[in-house]
Each structure stands twice: as structure tokens, then as C-alpha cells.
Motif scaffolding. Structure first.
Motif, PDB file in Angstrom:
ATOM      1  N   LEU A  46      11.437   8.001  -0.563  1.00  0.00           N
ATOM      2  CA  LEU A  46      11.383   6.805  -1.394  1.00  0.00           C
ATOM      3  C   LEU A  46      10.130   6.004  -1.109  1.00  0.00           C
ATOM      4  O   LEU A  46       9.824   5.673   0.036  1.00  0.00           O
ATOM      5  CB  LEU A  46      12.609   5.928  -1.132  1.00  0.00           C
ATOM      6  CG  LEU A  46      12.642   4.630  -1.936  1.00  0.00           C
ATOM      7  CD1 LEU A  46      12.916   4.929  -3.398  1.00  0.00           C
ATOM      8  CD2 LEU A  46      13.668   3.667  -1.374  1.00  0.00           C
ATOM      9  N   LEU A  47       9.383   5.692  -2.161  1.00  0.00           N
ATOM     10  CA  LEU A  47       8.239   4.801  -2.046  1.00  0.00           C
ATOM     11  C   LEU A  47       8.693   3.370  -2.333  1.00  0.00           C
ATOM     12  O   LEU A  47       8.473   2.465  -1.539  1.00  0.00           O
ATOM     13  CB  LEU A  47       7.146   5.230  -3.028  1.00  0.00           C
ATOM     14  CG  LEU A  47       5.891   4.382  -3.059  1.00  0.00           C
ATOM     15  CD1 LEU A  47       5.138   4.484  -1.744  1.00  0.00           C
ATOM     16  CD2 LEU A  47       4.981   4.788  -4.216  1.00  0.00           C
ATOM     17  N   MET A  48       9.321   3.197  -3.486  1.00  0.00           N
ATOM     18  CA  MET A  48       9.853   1.885  -3.819  1.00  0.00           C
ATOM     19  C   MET A  48      10.818   1.969  -4.988  1.00  0.00           C
ATOM     20  O   MET A  48      10.707   2.850  -5.843  1.00  0.00           O
ATOM     21  CB  MET A  48       8.739   0.883  -4.130  1.00  0.00           C
ATOM     22  CG  MET A  48       7.797   1.275  -5.242  1.00  0.00           C
ATOM     23  SD  MET A  48       6.242   0.338  -5.202  1.00  0.00           S
ATOM     24  CE  MET A  48       6.787  -1.356  -5.307  1.00  0.00           C
ATOM     25  N   SER A  49      11.775   1.056  -4.992  1.00  0.00           N
ATOM     26  CA  SER A  49      12.627   0.865  -6.153  1.00  0.00           C
ATOM     27  C   SER A  49      11.834   0.050  -7.168  1.00  0.00           C
ATOM     28  O   SER A  49      10.856  -0.614  -6.827  1.00  0.00           O
ATOM     29  CB  SER A  49      13.891   0.116  -5.765  1.00  0.00           C
ATOM     30  OG  SER A  49      14.604   0.822  -4.775  1.00  0.00           O
ATOM     31  N   VAL A  50      12.265   0.109  -8.415  1.00  0.00           N
ATOM     32  CA  VAL A  50      11.592  -0.645  -9.474  1.00  0.00           C
ATOM     33  C   VAL A  50      12.582  -1.641 -10.040  1.00  0.00           C
ATOM     34  O   VAL A  50      13.651  -1.253 -10.541  1.00  0.00           O
ATOM     35  CB  VAL A  50      11.095   0.282 -10.605  1.00  0.00           C
ATOM     36  CG1 VAL A  50      10.269  -0.526 -11.612  1.00  0.00           C
ATOM     37  CG2 VAL A  50      10.278   1.437 -10.053  1.00  0.00           C
ATOM     38  N   TYR A  51      12.237  -2.914  -9.962  1.00  0.00           N
ATOM     39  CA  TYR A  51      13.134  -3.959 -10.432  1.00  0.00           C
ATOM     40  C   TYR A  51      12.673  -4.490 -11.779  1.00  0.00           C
ATOM     41  O   TYR A  51      11.504  -4.398 -12.137  1.00  0.00           O
ATOM     42  CB  TYR A  51      13.212  -5.083  -9.401  1.00  0.00           C
ATOM     43  CG  TYR A  51      13.699  -4.607  -8.047  1.00  0.00           C
ATOM     44  CD1 TYR A  51      12.932  -4.796  -6.902  1.00  0.00           C
ATOM     45  CD2 TYR A  51      14.911  -3.937  -7.915  1.00  0.00           C
ATOM     46  CE1 TYR A  51      13.364  -4.344  -5.666  1.00  0.00           C
ATOM     47  CE2 TYR A  51      15.343  -3.482  -6.680  1.00  0.00           C
ATOM     48  CZ  TYR A  51      14.576  -3.684  -5.565  1.00  0.00           C
ATOM     49  OH  TYR A  51      14.999  -3.235  -4.349  1.00  0.00           O
ATOM     50  N   SER A  52      13.607  -5.082 -12.492  1.00  0.00           N
ATOM     51  CA  SER A  52      13.337  -5.526 -13.871  1.00  0.00           C
ATOM     52  C   SER A  52      12.156  -6.482 -13.957  1.00  0.00           C
ATOM     53  O   SER A  52      11.376  -6.446 -14.912  1.00  0.00           O
ATOM     54  CB  SER A  52      14.572  -6.219 -14.452  1.00  0.00           C
ATOM     55  OG  SER A  52      15.640  -5.310 -14.527  1.00  0.00           O
ATOM     56  N   SER A  53      12.021  -7.314 -12.928  1.00  0.00           N
ATOM     57  CA  SER A  53      10.963  -8.327 -12.965  1.00  0.00           C
ATOM     58  C   SER A  53       9.646  -7.805 -12.391  1.00  0.00           C
ATOM     59  O   SER A  53       8.667  -8.537 -12.304  1.00  0.00           O
ATOM     60  CB  SER A  53      11.420  -9.553 -12.173  1.00  0.00           C
ATOM     61  OG  SER A  53      11.802  -9.157 -10.878  1.00  0.00           O
ATOM     62  N   GLY A  54       9.646  -6.539 -11.999  1.00  0.00           N
ATOM     63  CA  GLY A  54       8.458  -5.991 -11.349  1.00  0.00           C
ATOM     64  C   GLY A  54       8.480  -6.340  -9.871  1.00  0.00           C
ATOM     65  O   GLY A  54       9.061  -7.356  -9.468  1.00  0.00           O
ATOM     66  N   ASN A  55       7.884  -5.507  -9.067  1.00  0.00           N
ATOM     67  CA  ASN A  55       7.874  -5.784  -7.638  1.00  0.00           C
ATOM     68  C   ASN A  55       6.663  -5.148  -6.981  1.00  0.00           C
ATOM     69  O   ASN A  55       6.072  -4.209  -7.501  1.00  0.00           O
ATOM     70  CB  ASN A  55       9.178  -5.308  -6.961  1.00  0.00           C
ATOM     71  CG  ASN A  55       9.593  -3.910  -7.351  1.00  0.00           C
ATOM     72  OD1 ASN A  55       9.817  -3.605  -8.519  1.00  0.00           O
ATOM     73  ND2 ASN A  55       9.696  -3.035  -6.360  1.00  0.00           N
ATOM     74  N   GLU A  56       6.327  -5.728  -5.847  1.00  0.00           N
ATOM     75  CA  GLU A  56       5.098  -5.354  -5.151  1.00  0.00           C
ATOM     76  C   GLU A  56       5.435  -5.057  -3.697  1.00  0.00           C
ATOM     77  O   GLU A  56       6.275  -5.719  -3.086  1.00  0.00           O
ATOM     78  CB  GLU A  56       4.118  -6.519  -5.250  1.00  0.00           C
ATOM     79  CG  GLU A  56       2.708  -6.216  -4.837  1.00  0.00           C
ATOM     80  CD  GLU A  56       1.779  -7.392  -5.125  1.00  0.00           C
ATOM     81  OE1 GLU A  56       1.659  -7.774  -6.309  1.00  0.00           O
ATOM     82  OE2 GLU A  56       1.205  -7.925  -4.169  1.00  0.00           O
ATOM     83  N   ASP A  57       4.747  -4.060  -3.150  1.00  0.00           N
ATOM     84  CA  ASP A  57       4.892  -3.754  -1.728  1.00  0.00           C
ATOM     85  C   ASP A  57       3.508  -3.396  -1.218  1.00  0.00           C
ATOM     86  O   ASP A  57       3.047  -2.262  -1.371  1.00  0.00           O
ATOM     87  CB  ASP A  57       5.878  -2.600  -1.537  1.00  0.00           C
ATOM     88  CG  ASP A  57       6.106  -2.273  -0.075  1.00  0.00           C
ATOM     89  OD1 ASP A  57       6.845  -1.315   0.215  1.00  0.00           O
ATOM     90  OD2 ASP A  57       5.543  -2.965   0.803  1.00  0.00           O
ATOM     91  N   GLY A  58       2.833  -4.375  -0.671  1.00  0.00           N
ATOM     92  CA  GLY A  58       1.475  -4.145  -0.197  1.00  0.00           C
ATOM     93  C   GLY A  58       0.542  -3.793  -1.335  1.00  0.00           C
ATOM     94  O   GLY A  58       0.407  -4.535  -2.311  1.00  0.00           O
ATOM     95  N   ARG A  59      -0.045  -2.603  -1.268  1.00  0.00           N
ATOM     96  CA  ARG A  59      -0.995  -2.182  -2.298  1.00  0.00           C
ATOM     97  C   ARG A  59      -0.316  -1.569  -3.521  1.00  0.00           C
ATOM     98  O   ARG A  59      -0.995  -1.182  -4.468  1.00  0.00           O
ATOM     99  CB  ARG A  59      -1.957  -1.141  -1.685  1.00  0.00           C
ATOM    100  CG  ARG A  59      -2.805  -1.679  -0.552  1.00  0.00           C
ATOM    101  CD  ARG A  59      -3.751  -0.611   0.016  1.00  0.00           C
ATOM    102  NE  ARG A  59      -3.037   0.475   0.679  1.00  0.00           N
ATOM    103  CZ  ARG A  59      -2.901   1.709   0.182  1.00  0.00           C
ATOM    104  NH1 ARG A  59      -3.440   2.019  -0.997  1.00  0.00           N
ATOM    105  NH2 ARG A  59      -2.250   2.634   0.855  1.00  0.00           N
TER     106      ARG A  59
END
Lengths: 109, 115
Positions: A46-59
Motif C-alpha cells: 500500500l502506498l496510500m488510500s485515496v479519499y474523496s477530498s484528496g490527500n497528501e503524504d509527503g511528495r
């Protein structure tokens, strides 16, 4: 039409570049969205989940556009270690996940 | 850390053999999955299980069966292996529920060659 579609690439970008991947999905009732990373001959992680409002994790920034049924992944300031295949994953029905075929990224020194 | 362990990294079998692929997870996850991954086709779901002794067919169940006698263990069985079952097999597990609860965690994979 495949349930989840990704551009397979390959994307070859220089270090420091910004690169974006898109992924489209067929089922408008899809519930959860994820980006996974898979290194050569390894399992997806897993790199990241994607949320409705958009989300950021570092780069890394993930966006969801429900109206157009796509998700995106933006990688800023690419590193050599970002070279991998990026898989888009969509949970369309309870306990059923559909995977894109993956987008190959190579970051070049 | 979630740990999903597949019994073999590499297997070579002959056509017609019965093959068992084992998967064990240590996080008390309700859901377990078996996928195969082939170039250009991505991951395709063979079977999944949402509870002990429960199973559901995925997109490509033909030629496979599964067994889940204990919560932590999910086995994939090839009753009579064929060359078109040569592939990378990936096991995954997840919690039940929506959103981030159903993040899947994968084992390292078993690369099966059927000769």
C-alpha cells in the motif's frame, strides 16, 4: 471494458521531475480507492488510500474525481527509489477489489 | 506489522499434479484472498473468503479450489495442474469493513511453473 484501466507506460522521468498517473474505473458505486506500489518480483504494498477530498503524504498526492470516475497520483520531486510499478485498486463491491494492470515508472539519474 | 506468509516462493510442478499453496496471516483478519498475476493482465481474483469455511468465487475460479478451516490459514488447491496455470500467485488478507479497514496486505508471492 476493463473494470479498472491504467496507462501502462513506461514513464521515464529525470530525478526531480513531477509525474502524474491516472486511473479510470467503471463502477460508479465504487467505495474505496487505493494506490499500491509494486517493485520488480515483489508483492504489492500500500502506498496510500485515496479519499474523496484528496490527500497528501509527503511528495505524493492522490485525488478522486467521482463525477468522471478516475483517481490520480501525483509524485513531486521524483527520486530514484520511486522507480516501481504503481497499481490502482478499486473496491467495487464488498470484499471485491479490482486492480489496474499497473503503470511502470523509471526515474533516471 | 501485518504479516502474510506464503509457504513457498518458487514451485515447479508437472502437468496433472495436485498442488497446494498455503497462506497464513497473523493479524486476525476476517478476509483472505488468492490472486494470480500475469504480465499485461494485472492481478485477477481467484477466490476469497470472508470467514472460516466460507468462500466466494472470484473472476477466474476455474481449475482452482480453496480451503479455509482456520481463520489464519487460506489454502489454494490446483486439483490437476496445467501449463496455463503457470503464474505468480499472491495471497492477501484484510479486515472486514469499509474504507481504510479493507486495506489488503500481501504475501511475498509464489511463482509456480507447471511443466
Amino acid at each position: 471494458r476493463k473494470e479498472v484501466e491504467q496507462d501502462p507506460g513506461p514513464f521515464n522521468v529525470p530525478e526531480g521531475a513531477t509525474v502524474a498517473f491516472n486511473c479510470t474505473y467503471s463502477n460508479s458505486a465504487s467505495q474505496s480507492f487505493f494506490w499500491y506500489r509494486q517493485d520488480c518480483r515483489k508483492e504489492p504494498k500500500l502506498l496510500m488510500s485515496v479519499y474523496s477530498s484528496g490527500n497528501e503524504d509527503g511528495r505524493f498526492t492522490a485525488q478522486l474525481n467521482r463525477a468522471s470516475q478516475y483517481i490520480s497520483l501525483l509524485i513531486r520531486d521524483s527520486k530514484l527509489s520511486d522507480s516501481a510499478t504503481y497499481l490502482c485498486v478499486v473496491n467495487m463491491r464488498p470484499n471485491q477489489f479490482y486492480f489496474g494492470t499497473g503503470t511502470s515508472l523509471t526515474v533516471i539519474p | 506489522d501485518v504479516k502474510v506468509t506464503q509457504s513457498s516462493r518458487y514451485l515447479v510442478k508437472r502437468t496433472g499434479e495436485k498442488v497446494f499453496l498455503e497462506c497464513v496471516q497473523d493479524m486476525d483478519h476476517e478476509n483472505m484472498f488468492w490472486y494470480r498475476q500475469d504480465p499485461g493482465l494485472g492481478l485477477r481474483l481467484i477466490y476469497f473468503s470472508y470467514d472460516v469455511k466460507m468462500k466466494e468465487k472470484g473472476d477466474i475460479p476455474e481449475g482452482y479450489s480453496v480451503s479455509r478451516e482456520k481463520k489464519e490459514r487460506f489454502s489454494l488447491i490446483l486439483e490437476s495442474a496445467s501449463t496455463n496455470q503457470t503464474s505468480m500467485y499472491l495471497c492477501a488478507s484484510s479486515l472486514s469493513g469499509a474504507g481504510s479497514k479493507n486495506i489488503q496486505y500481501f504475501g511475498a508471492g509464489t511463482r509456480l511453473s507447471v511443466l
